[in-house]
Design an enzyme around this catalytic site. Structure first.
Site, PDB file in Angstrom:
ATOM      1  N   LYS A 183      11.216  58.424  32.270  1.00 23.68           N
ATOM      2  CA  LYS A 183      12.337  59.189  32.832  1.00 23.68           C
ATOM      3  C   LYS A 183      12.894  58.422  34.026  1.00 23.68           C
ATOM      4  CE  LYS A 183      13.480  61.994  35.970  1.00 23.68           C
ATOM      5  NZ  LYS A 183      14.894  61.654  36.164  1.00 23.68           N
ATOM      6  N   GLU A 257       3.106  56.021  43.304  1.00 17.32           N
ATOM      7  CA  GLU A 257       3.522  54.838  44.069  1.00 17.32           C
ATOM      8  C   GLU A 257       4.699  55.283  44.931  1.00 17.32           C
ATOM      9  OE1 GLU A 257       4.090  51.525  41.450  1.00 17.32           O
ATOM     10  OE2 GLU A 257       1.961  51.461  40.987  1.00 17.32           O
ATOM     11  N   CYS A 292      10.556  49.639  48.377  1.00 17.47           N
ATOM     12  CA  CYS A 292       9.488  50.454  48.958  1.00 17.47           C
ATOM     13  C   CYS A 292       8.735  49.688  50.031  1.00 17.47           C
ATOM     14  CB  CYS A 292       8.533  50.905  47.866  1.00 17.47           C
ATOM     15  SG  CYS A 292       7.931  49.545  46.857  1.00 17.47           S
ATOM     16  N   GLU A 402      10.926  56.794  56.618  1.00 22.02           N
ATOM     17  CA  GLU A 402      11.410  55.773  55.689  1.00 22.02           C
ATOM     18  C   GLU A 402      12.932  55.917  55.580  1.00 22.02           C
ATOM     19  OE1 GLU A 402      10.595  56.194  51.463  1.00 22.02           O
ATOM     20  OE2 GLU A 402      10.133  54.055  51.351  1.00 22.02           O
TER      21      GLU A 402
HETATM   22  P1  NAP Z   1      12.733  60.277  44.278  1.00 13.44           P
HETATM   23  O1  NAP Z   1      13.872  61.035  44.796  1.00 13.44           O
HETATM   24  O2  NAP Z   1      11.356  60.754  44.571  1.00 13.44           O
HETATM   25  O3  NAP Z   1      12.947  60.163  42.708  1.00 13.44           O
HETATM   26  C1  NAP Z   1      12.031  59.438  41.914  1.00 13.44           C
HETATM   27  C2  NAP Z   1      12.097  59.957  40.497  1.00 13.44           C
HETATM   28  O4  NAP Z   1      11.541  61.266  40.461  1.00 13.44           O
HETATM   29  C3  NAP Z   1      13.506  60.064  39.926  1.00 13.44           C
HETATM   30  O5  NAP Z   1      13.492  59.682  38.567  1.00 13.44           O
HETATM   31  C4  NAP Z   1      13.797  61.542  40.070  1.00 13.44           C
HETATM   32  O6  NAP Z   1      14.773  61.993  39.167  1.00 13.44           O
HETATM   33  C5  NAP Z   1      12.431  62.100  39.738  1.00 13.44           C
HETATM   34  N1  NAP Z   1      12.221  63.499  40.120  1.00 13.44           N
HETATM   35  C6  NAP Z   1      12.859  64.217  41.056  1.00 13.44           C
HETATM   36  N2  NAP Z   1      12.361  65.479  41.084  1.00 13.44           N
HETATM   37  C7  NAP Z   1      11.392  65.529  40.149  1.00 13.44           C
HETATM   38  C8  NAP Z   1      10.496  66.544  39.710  1.00 13.44           C
HETATM   39  N3  NAP Z   1      10.501  67.760  40.232  1.00 13.44           N
HETATM   40  N4  NAP Z   1       9.623  66.251  38.724  1.00 13.44           N
HETATM   41  C9  NAP Z   1       9.586  65.017  38.184  1.00 13.44           C
HETATM   42  N5  NAP Z   1      10.417  64.020  38.550  1.00 13.44           N
HETATM   43  C10 NAP Z   1      11.301  64.272  39.532  1.00 13.44           C
HETATM   44  O7  NAP Z   1      12.761  58.745  44.754  1.00 13.44           O
HETATM   45  P2  NAP Z   1      14.010  57.790  44.715  1.00 13.44           P
HETATM   46  O8  NAP Z   1      14.928  58.253  45.793  1.00 13.44           O
HETATM   47  O9  NAP Z   1      14.504  57.638  43.330  1.00 13.44           O
HETATM   48  O10 NAP Z   1      13.361  56.399  45.103  1.00 13.44           O
HETATM   49  C11 NAP Z   1      13.144  56.012  46.418  1.00 13.44           C
HETATM   50  C12 NAP Z   1      11.690  56.264  46.789  1.00 13.44           C
HETATM   51  O11 NAP Z   1      10.850  55.578  45.879  1.00 13.44           O
HETATM   52  C13 NAP Z   1      11.370  55.717  48.160  1.00 13.44           C
HETATM   53  O12 NAP Z   1      10.519  56.603  48.835  1.00 13.44           O
HETATM   54  C14 NAP Z   1      10.633  54.429  47.838  1.00 13.44           C
HETATM   55  O13 NAP Z   1       9.764  53.976  48.848  1.00 13.44           O
HETATM   56  C15 NAP Z   1       9.890  54.809  46.608  1.00 13.44           C
HETATM   57  N6  NAP Z   1       9.480  53.630  45.850  1.00 13.44           N
HETATM   58  C16 NAP Z   1       8.155  53.310  45.819  1.00 13.44           C
HETATM   59  C17 NAP Z   1       7.742  52.170  45.143  1.00 13.44           C
HETATM   60  C18 NAP Z   1       6.297  51.797  45.077  1.00 13.44           C
HETATM   61  O14 NAP Z   1       5.917  51.033  44.209  1.00 13.44           O
HETATM   62  N7  NAP Z   1       5.448  52.295  45.965  1.00 13.44           N
HETATM   63  C19 NAP Z   1       8.683  51.368  44.488  1.00 13.44           C
HETATM   64  C20 NAP Z   1      10.023  51.734  44.545  1.00 13.44           C
HETATM   65  C21 NAP Z   1      10.417  52.880  45.228  1.00 13.44           C
HETATM   66  P3  NAP Z   1      16.317  62.164  39.605  1.00 13.44           P
HETATM   67  O15 NAP Z   1      16.627  61.021  40.507  1.00 13.44           O
HETATM   68  O16 NAP Z   1      17.039  62.112  38.308  1.00 13.44           O
HETATM   69  O17 NAP Z   1      16.400  63.475  40.276  1.00 13.44           O
END
Ligand code: NAP
Length: 495
Positions: A183, A257, A292, A402
């Site tokens: 997803k 992650e 990240c 962050e």
């Molecule tokens: P996010 O808002 O947490 O979204 C991540 C994913 O989760 C998206 O596909 C989102 O879908 C989905 N999601 C949202 N609500 C959900 C729910 N209730 N159940 C299941 N899935 C759900 O994060 P982001 O803004 O996309 O990405 C940025 C974050 O990712 C930052 O905190 C960054 O540090 C972190 N990150 C971590 C790593 C690592 O390896 N540690 C790597 C890259 C990024 P929708 O967007 O379609 O709502």
């Protein structure tokens, strides 16, 4: 092949379910926005619960046959996916760029990494079968373990690095014998839908599926489904909390992650030129801080603080070094923020810096007109200047939250102990950088830094050859082949 070279062309992408490209059952679509212009450039399915149910059933139906294949045969499939990457790399990387606004130049290395991960997983598939242990249990009982796949794995991707996170989740989960549902984030789903389509031409139907839809719409349904056995999220802490709650009544194995607030630490004996470029690459160019592991806290020893800040300013205000503009033009070195919500959030932190009266060393402006004056095509895009803010210590909101954009703080320190104390004064624990010529100092820092990844005289070096995970609130678990297996124990009475 999908042609996306003409920016005006609107292309429709489908979910990949059971080997077919399909639209949401109610026909609903969402727009995919090019963040450099804020224009719609593609449509993607806006899936609902009935689509989520469909994809889970497809993955479940494909599981037994896939899991029961000889591991070597699964590896052969994965190797074919790796072989396919070079042919479609240009198309996939262009889609990724238009999805999340990273400059295309950043992706020159990515096709090779994706290919290597598939090849690595292909080899790992065979190793899984050989990972069992025999256990001495005293006379009369013979114990051993074997590695089994979980079943259906849901991989949830962030918007900042869809193709990479897709690959590390799918490749290792498939190698271990699981079937997979990916997803992607609704704000950057196009590349994943196309990637899934290409992969579905190689794998048996249902083994790898991709469903796009808002997390708030289908996320809870997918992760709490009783036919789903494991969930791997790369995303924010807030989403990890939602998933933890949603799976409370149907517990399953989780990999998280999550985010970071990583220190990038420069000691006075460092190669200053190398360190300055390491600080810049860690947070500014080429991905505008949307990684990240962004080195968002620059810790600089006081004796070289002014010199380092001066060198940073010199480079980051040089229009030949920092070039904003068309993300598909490989001469440009920085792109926009990937989506409007994130743009608003990053701008809020910049406003906070001026509200609190911090000294902004460079940057501090946002909006297409400010960042790309005289270029009206980018006026509505989500552009933010790379911004460095001087802070006296680690106490501010800017130093703790962050930001996930091109905004960093520069914090002075005097001693090694102080550097460690400031570096570890965060709820996160994803990564850290250390710049020094002193090997003993480097080793002491590696030992004491609370981070899943520490880089010395380099930064953000990740790849198929190393594990990648965090500590503290940066999450737990790794997208590795063994993390996608259960170790099953057996005892035989041989009396
Ligand atoms: P996010 O808002 O947490 O979204 C991540 C994913 O989760 C998206 O596909 C989102 O879908 C989905 N999601 C949202 N609500 C959900 C729910 N209730 N159940 C299941 N899935 C759900 O994060 P982001 O803004 O996309 O990405 C940025 C974050 O990712 C930052 O905190 C960054 O540090 C972190 N990150 C971590 C790593 C690592 O390896 N540690 C790597 C890259 C990024 P929708 O967007 O379609 O709502």
């Amino acid at each position: 092949m999908t042609n996306v070279s003409e920016k005006s062309k609107l292309t429709t992408y489908g979910n990949i379910i059971n080997g077919q490209s399909v639209q949401a059952q109610d026909g609903a679509v969402s727009n995919s926005i090019d963040p450099s212009t804020a224009e719609v450039w593609a449509t993607i399915p806006s899936s609902k619960k009935e689509d989520a149910e469909w994809v889970v059933q497809a993955a479940r139906a494909a599981f037994d046959d896939w899991a029961n294949l000889p591991a070597r045969t699964r590896g052969d499939y994965l190797r074919k996916i790796g072989d396919m990457i070079p042919e479609y790399a240009a198309e996939l990387l262009e889609l990724e760029t238009r999805n999340n606004g990273w400059v295309l130049d950043e992706y020159q290395y990515l096709a090779e990494v994706l290919k290597q991960v598939w090849y690595d997983a292909a080899g790992a598939a065979s190793l899984v079968g050989a990972q069992g242990r025999t256990v001495q249990m005293g006379t009369g009982d013979f114990g051993f373990t074997s590695r089994k796949p979980y079943g259906v794995v849901v991989g949830i991707l962030p918007w900042n690095a869809p193709l990479f996170t897709f690959t590390i989740k799918a490749a290792y989960a498939l190698a271990a014998g699981n079937t997979v549902i990916i997803k992607p984030s609704e704000s950057a789903a196009v590349g994943s839908l196309r990637y899934g389509e290409l992969i579905s031409h190689i794998l048996p139907p249902g083994v790898l599926n991709v469903i796009s839809g808002a997390g708030r719409e289908i996320g809870d349904y997918l992760v709490s489904h009783k036919e789903v056995n494991k969930v791997s999220l790369t995303g924010s802490k807030a989403t990890a909390e939602r998933i933890t709650k949603a799976t409370a009544h149907s517990p399953k194995s989780l990999i998280f992650e999550l985010g970071g607030k990583s220190p990038n630490i420069v000691f006075e004996d460092a190669d200053i030129d190398q360190a300055v470029h390491g600080l810049i690459n860690g947070i500014f160019t080429p991905n505008s801080g949307q990684i990240c592991v962004a080195g968002s806290r620059m810790l600089i020893q006081r004796s070289i603080y002014d010199e380092v800040i001066g060198r940073l300013k010199e480079l980051m205000t040089d229009n030949e070094f920092v070039k904003h503009g068309d993300t598909l033009d490989t001469n440009n070195t920085m792109g926009p923020i990937a989506n409007e919500a994130q743009y608003q959030s990053v701008c809020g932190f910049i406003d906070e810096a001026s509200k609190e009266g911090y000294e902004v060393v460079f940057g501090g402006k946002y909006g297409g007109e400010a960042v790309l004056p005289g270029q009206p095509e980018f006026a509505d895009g989500y552009w933010v200047q790379p911004t460095l803010v001087k802070v006296a210590d680690n106490s501010s909101k800017l130093a703790h939250e962050e930001i996930f954009g091109p905004v960093a703080v520069a914090i002075p320190f005097d001693t090694e102990d102080e550097a460690i104390q400031i570096a570890n004064d965060t709820n996160f624990g994803l990564a850290a950088g250390v710049w020094t010529q002193n090997l003993s100092l480097a080793h002491r820092m590696i030992d004491k830094l609370q981070a899943g990844n520490v880089w010395v005289n380099t930064y953000a070096r990740v790849g198929a050859d190393l594990p990648f995970s965090g500590v503290k609130e940066s999450g737990y678990g790794t997208d590795s082949v063994l993390d996608y297996t259960v170790e099953k124990a057996c005892v035989i009475n041989i009396r």
